[in-house]
Design a protein around this motif. Sequence first.
Motif, PDB file in Angstrom:
ATOM      1  N   SER A  66      -1.352  11.358   5.119  1.00 58.15           N
ATOM      2  CA  SER A  66      -1.533   9.940   5.434  1.00 58.15           C
ATOM      3  C   SER A  66      -0.319   9.109   5.046  1.00 58.15           C
ATOM      4  O   SER A  66      -0.148   7.992   5.521  1.00 58.15           O
ATOM      5  CB  SER A  66      -2.795   9.411   4.754  1.00 58.15           C
ATOM      6  OG  SER A  66      -2.701   9.606   3.363  1.00 58.15           O
ATOM      7  N   LYS A  67       0.573   9.634   4.182  1.00 59.82           N
ATOM      8  CA  LYS A  67       1.792   8.905   3.815  1.00 59.82           C
ATOM      9  C   LYS A  67       3.013   9.408   4.581  1.00 59.82           C
ATOM     10  O   LYS A  67       4.144   9.129   4.202  1.00 59.82           O
ATOM     11  CB  LYS A  67       2.062   9.015   2.311  1.00 59.82           C
ATOM     12  CG  LYS A  67       1.072   8.226   1.461  1.00 59.82           C
ATOM     13  CD  LYS A  67       1.527   8.094   0.029  1.00 59.82           C
ATOM     14  CE  LYS A  67       2.713   7.178  -0.135  1.00 59.82           C
ATOM     15  NZ  LYS A  67       3.137   7.068  -1.553  1.00 59.82           N
ATOM     16  N   GLY A  68       2.761  10.150   5.671  1.00 60.92           N
ATOM     17  CA  GLY A  68       3.890  10.646   6.454  1.00 60.92           C
ATOM     18  C   GLY A  68       4.475  11.910   5.848  1.00 60.92           C
ATOM     19  O   GLY A  68       3.752  12.718   5.266  1.00 60.92           O
ATOM     20  N   SER A 121       0.857  -1.199   0.000  1.00 62.37           N
ATOM     21  CA  SER A 121       0.000   0.000   0.000  1.00 62.37           C
ATOM     22  C   SER A 121       0.889   1.243   0.000  1.00 62.37           C
ATOM     23  O   SER A 121       1.000   1.941   1.006  1.00 62.37           O
ATOM     24  CB  SER A 121      -0.911  -0.036   1.217  1.00 62.37           C
ATOM     25  OG  SER A 121      -1.780   1.069   1.184  1.00 62.37           O
ATOM     26  N   ILE A 122       1.511   1.512  -1.143  1.00 60.64           N
ATOM     27  CA  ILE A 122       2.446   2.645  -1.233  1.00 60.64           C
ATOM     28  C   ILE A 122       2.023   3.631  -2.319  1.00 60.64           C
ATOM     29  O   ILE A 122       2.808   4.463  -2.755  1.00 60.64           O
ATOM     30  CB  ILE A 122       3.904   2.169  -1.479  1.00 60.64           C
ATOM     31  CG1 ILE A 122       3.990   1.265  -2.708  1.00 60.64           C
ATOM     32  CG2 ILE A 122       4.454   1.453  -0.245  1.00 60.64           C
ATOM     33  CD1 ILE A 122       5.427   0.896  -3.113  1.00 60.64           C
ATOM     34  N   GLN A 123       0.766   3.508  -2.762  1.00 53.86           N
ATOM     35  CA  GLN A 123       0.247   4.438  -3.773  1.00 53.86           C
ATOM     36  C   GLN A 123       0.158   5.855  -3.189  1.00 53.86           C
ATOM     37  O   GLN A 123       0.189   6.035  -1.972  1.00 53.86           O
ATOM     38  CB  GLN A 123      -1.140   3.983  -4.252  1.00 53.86           C
ATOM     39  CG  GLN A 123      -2.255   4.050  -3.231  1.00 53.86           C
ATOM     40  CD  GLN A 123      -2.239   2.912  -2.222  1.00 53.86           C
ATOM     41  OE1 GLN A 123      -1.677   1.852  -2.478  1.00 53.86           O
ATOM     42  NE2 GLN A 123      -2.867   3.128  -1.085  1.00 53.86           N
ATOM     43  N   VAL A 134       7.751  14.333  -9.907  1.00 51.13           N
ATOM     44  CA  VAL A 134       8.498  13.222  -9.301  1.00 51.13           C
ATOM     45  C   VAL A 134       8.019  13.024  -7.873  1.00 51.13           C
ATOM     46  O   VAL A 134       8.023  13.968  -7.072  1.00 51.13           O
ATOM     47  CB  VAL A 134      10.021  13.503  -9.302  1.00 51.13           C
ATOM     48  CG1 VAL A 134      10.785  12.274  -8.814  1.00 51.13           C
ATOM     49  CG2 VAL A 134      10.509  13.931 -10.680  1.00 51.13           C
ATOM     50  N   ASP A 135       7.623  11.798  -7.526  1.00 54.15           N
ATOM     51  CA  ASP A 135       7.170  11.490  -6.162  1.00 54.15           C
ATOM     52  C   ASP A 135       8.360  11.133  -5.278  1.00 54.15           C
ATOM     53  O   ASP A 135       9.441  10.758  -5.767  1.00 54.15           O
ATOM     54  CB  ASP A 135       6.185  10.308  -6.203  1.00 54.15           C
ATOM     55  CG  ASP A 135       5.414  10.142  -4.885  1.00 54.15           C
ATOM     56  OD1 ASP A 135       5.322  11.110  -4.100  1.00 54.15           O
ATOM     57  OD2 ASP A 135       4.881   9.030  -4.649  1.00 54.15           O
ATOM     58  N   ASN A 136       8.158  11.277  -3.972  1.00 52.45           N
ATOM     59  CA  ASN A 136       9.083  10.745  -2.955  1.00 52.45           C
ATOM     60  C   ASN A 136      10.457  11.391  -2.992  1.00 52.45           C
ATOM     61  O   ASN A 136      11.475  10.703  -2.842  1.00 52.45           O
ATOM     62  CB  ASN A 136       9.214   9.212  -3.111  1.00 52.45           C
ATOM     63  CG  ASN A 136       7.873   8.513  -3.175  1.00 52.45           C
ATOM     64  OD1 ASN A 136       7.532   7.900  -4.173  1.00 52.45           O
ATOM     65  ND2 ASN A 136       7.102   8.656  -2.123  1.00 52.45           N
ATOM     66  N   VAL A 137      10.497  12.702  -3.141  1.00 55.28           N
ATOM     67  CA  VAL A 137      11.800  13.372  -3.182  1.00 55.28           C
ATOM     68  C   VAL A 137      12.289  13.801  -1.790  1.00 55.28           C
ATOM     69  O   VAL A 137      13.402  14.322  -1.673  1.00 55.28           O
ATOM     70  CB  VAL A 137      11.812  14.573  -4.159  1.00 55.28           C
ATOM     71  CG1 VAL A 137      11.482  14.124  -5.568  1.00 55.28           C
ATOM     72  CG2 VAL A 137      10.883  15.684  -3.703  1.00 55.28           C
ATOM     73  N   ILE A 179       6.693  10.393 -12.331  1.00 55.86           N
ATOM     74  CA  ILE A 179       7.786   9.453 -12.057  1.00 55.86           C
ATOM     75  C   ILE A 179       7.659   8.938 -10.629  1.00 55.86           C
ATOM     76  O   ILE A 179       7.766   9.705  -9.662  1.00 55.86           O
ATOM     77  CB  ILE A 179       9.147  10.145 -12.301  1.00 55.86           C
ATOM     78  CG1 ILE A 179       9.249  10.555 -13.778  1.00 55.86           C
ATOM     79  CG2 ILE A 179      10.301   9.217 -11.893  1.00 55.86           C
ATOM     80  CD1 ILE A 179      10.477  11.363 -14.131  1.00 55.86           C
ATOM     81  N   ASP A 180       7.425   7.623 -10.499  1.00 63.05           N
ATOM     82  CA  ASP A 180       7.124   7.042  -9.177  1.00 63.05           C
ATOM     83  C   ASP A 180       7.535   5.566  -9.144  1.00 63.05           C
ATOM     84  O   ASP A 180       6.770   4.714  -8.713  1.00 63.05           O
ATOM     85  CB  ASP A 180       5.611   7.204  -8.904  1.00 63.05           C
ATOM     86  CG  ASP A 180       5.246   6.899  -7.464  1.00 63.05           C
ATOM     87  OD1 ASP A 180       6.139   6.926  -6.599  1.00 63.05           O
ATOM     88  OD2 ASP A 180       4.050   6.638  -7.203  1.00 63.05           O
ATOM     89  N   ALA A 181       8.739   5.256  -9.614  1.00 59.75           N
ATOM     90  CA  ALA A 181       9.208   3.860  -9.604  1.00 59.75           C
ATOM     91  C   ALA A 181      10.412   3.753  -8.662  1.00 59.75           C
ATOM     92  O   ALA A 181      10.391   4.324  -7.574  1.00 59.75           O
ATOM     93  CB  ALA A 181       9.530   3.407 -11.023  1.00 59.75           C
ATOM     94  N   ASP A 182      11.452   3.027  -9.047  1.00 59.82           N
ATOM     95  CA  ASP A 182      12.642   2.888  -8.203  1.00 59.82           C
ATOM     96  C   ASP A 182      13.393   4.223  -8.150  1.00 59.82           C
ATOM     97  O   ASP A 182      13.657   4.854  -9.174  1.00 59.82           O
ATOM     98  CB  ASP A 182      13.531   1.754  -8.728  1.00 59.82           C
ATOM     99  CG  ASP A 182      13.773   1.838 -10.230  1.00 59.82           C
ATOM    100  OD1 ASP A 182      12.860   2.241 -10.972  1.00 59.82           O
ATOM    101  OD2 ASP A 182      14.907   1.556 -10.657  1.00 59.82           O
ATOM    102  N   LYS A 183      13.719   4.626  -6.933  1.00 59.14           N
ATOM    103  CA  LYS A 183      14.222   5.996  -6.713  1.00 59.14           C
ATOM    104  C   LYS A 183      15.664   6.232  -7.182  1.00 59.14           C
ATOM    105  O   LYS A 183      15.977   7.345  -7.636  1.00 59.14           O
ATOM    106  CB  LYS A 183      14.054   6.391  -5.243  1.00 59.14           C
ATOM    107  CG  LYS A 183      12.672   6.055  -4.646  1.00 59.14           C
ATOM    108  CD  LYS A 183      11.519   6.563  -5.483  1.00 59.14           C
ATOM    109  CE  LYS A 183      10.180   6.036  -5.006  1.00 59.14           C
ATOM    110  NZ  LYS A 183       9.073   6.342  -5.957  1.00 59.14           N
ATOM    111  N   PRO A 184      16.554   5.232  -7.083  1.00 57.85           N
ATOM    112  CA  PRO A 184      17.929   5.498  -7.569  1.00 57.85           C
ATOM    113  C   PRO A 184      17.976   5.877  -9.046  1.00 57.85           C
ATOM    114  O   PRO A 184      18.889   6.575  -9.481  1.00 57.85           O
ATOM    115  CB  PRO A 184      18.654   4.165  -7.302  1.00 57.85           C
ATOM    116  CG  PRO A 184      17.906   3.574  -6.139  1.00 57.85           C
ATOM    117  CD  PRO A 184      16.461   3.938  -6.386  1.00 57.85           C
TER     118      PRO A 184
HETATM  119  C1  DHB Z   1       7.044   4.095  -0.651  1.00 56.16           C
HETATM  120  C2  DHB Z   1       6.231   5.156  -1.001  1.00 56.16           C
HETATM  121  C3  DHB Z   1       6.127   5.553  -2.315  1.00 56.16           C
HETATM  122  O1  DHB Z   1       5.352   6.598  -2.695  1.00 56.16           O
HETATM  123  C4  DHB Z   1       6.822   4.877  -3.293  1.00 56.16           C
HETATM  124  O2  DHB Z   1       6.689   5.301  -4.559  1.00 56.16           O
HETATM  125  C5  DHB Z   1       7.632   3.792  -2.973  1.00 56.16           C
HETATM  126  C6  DHB Z   1       7.744   3.396  -1.644  1.00 56.16           C
HETATM  127  C7  DHB Z   1       7.142   3.684   0.761  1.00 56.16           C
HETATM  128  O3  DHB Z   1       6.475   4.303   1.588  1.00 56.16           O
HETATM  129  O4  DHB Z   1       7.864   2.709   1.037  1.00 56.16           O
END
Ligand code: DHB
Length: 221
Positions: A208-210, A38-40, A164-167, A138-143
């Motif tokens: 909700s995702k921190g 559940s990381i959407q 880009v997500d999760n920066v 862009i929301d896949a593997d971060k490296p």
């Molecule tokens: C996580 C969250 C994300 O949005 C993602 O794209 C990958 C992983 C996570 O919380 O682990």
Amino acid sequence: MNEDTWLAVDEYFEEQLIGEDPALESALAASAAAGLPSIQVSVCQGKLLYLLALAAGAQRILEIGTLGGYSTIWLARALPSNGQLVTLELESHHAAVARQNFKRAGLAERIQVHVGPALETLGRLREQRVAPFDLVFIDADKPNIPRYVKAAVELSKLGSLIVVDNVVRGGAIVAPEPDASATGVRQLASWLAGQTQLSATAIQTVGSKGYDGFLLARVQS
Ligand code: DHB
Ligand code: SAH
Ligand code: MG
């Protein structure tokens, strides 16, 4: 202020501004039942992507990292009926769950899922000279983030928007010893600093995702 407050605020705005959404809720239920993590994006973030795509007048959208297609559904809903969304996913199981979710949401005709490592698929899309995308998420593997952004630019045009997500990842971006994911974002930021083709900003988010954030970049030339 703590994470409980962030969650309560997200729930408040979800209720006031978004409300129930059976197609999205059943996509999440099907993804959970199939064992997907559940990381959407959150509900409020999903609607942000939808509004950005609408504001951009996007007719062609590229997504890197499909999972069960939750963000994909939000984005695809912003397309005109002849619009297209191309989404790239490494895991065939994730892609299969996503395709079912797109059918249930009535969006299957507008969405193409490509299974495999996104860098390879992006190379193929370039070779095929596909029409440029108006918005890239862009929301896949971060490296690989810097490589994804460079590929996205090659598949874009003047005015295209790259998100880009999760920066931020809880502040990992500024940790003294950044991990491989933070290093990817830092490489992107230093590349952006040295060029003028893209105009970019980053926005920190809680909810909700921190604690995390988005980077937004517009193709300027
Ligand atoms: C996580 C969250 C994300 O949005 C993602 O794209 C990958 C992983 C996570 O919380 O682990
Ligand atoms: N955008 C989705 C969440 C994506 S989670 C949403 O918000 O609903 C990240 C996804 O990227 C996972 O499904 C993972 O399998 C996929 N992924 C990881 N590495 C990848 C790669 N090299 N190529 C393509 N997809 C990849
Ligand atoms: Mg993400």
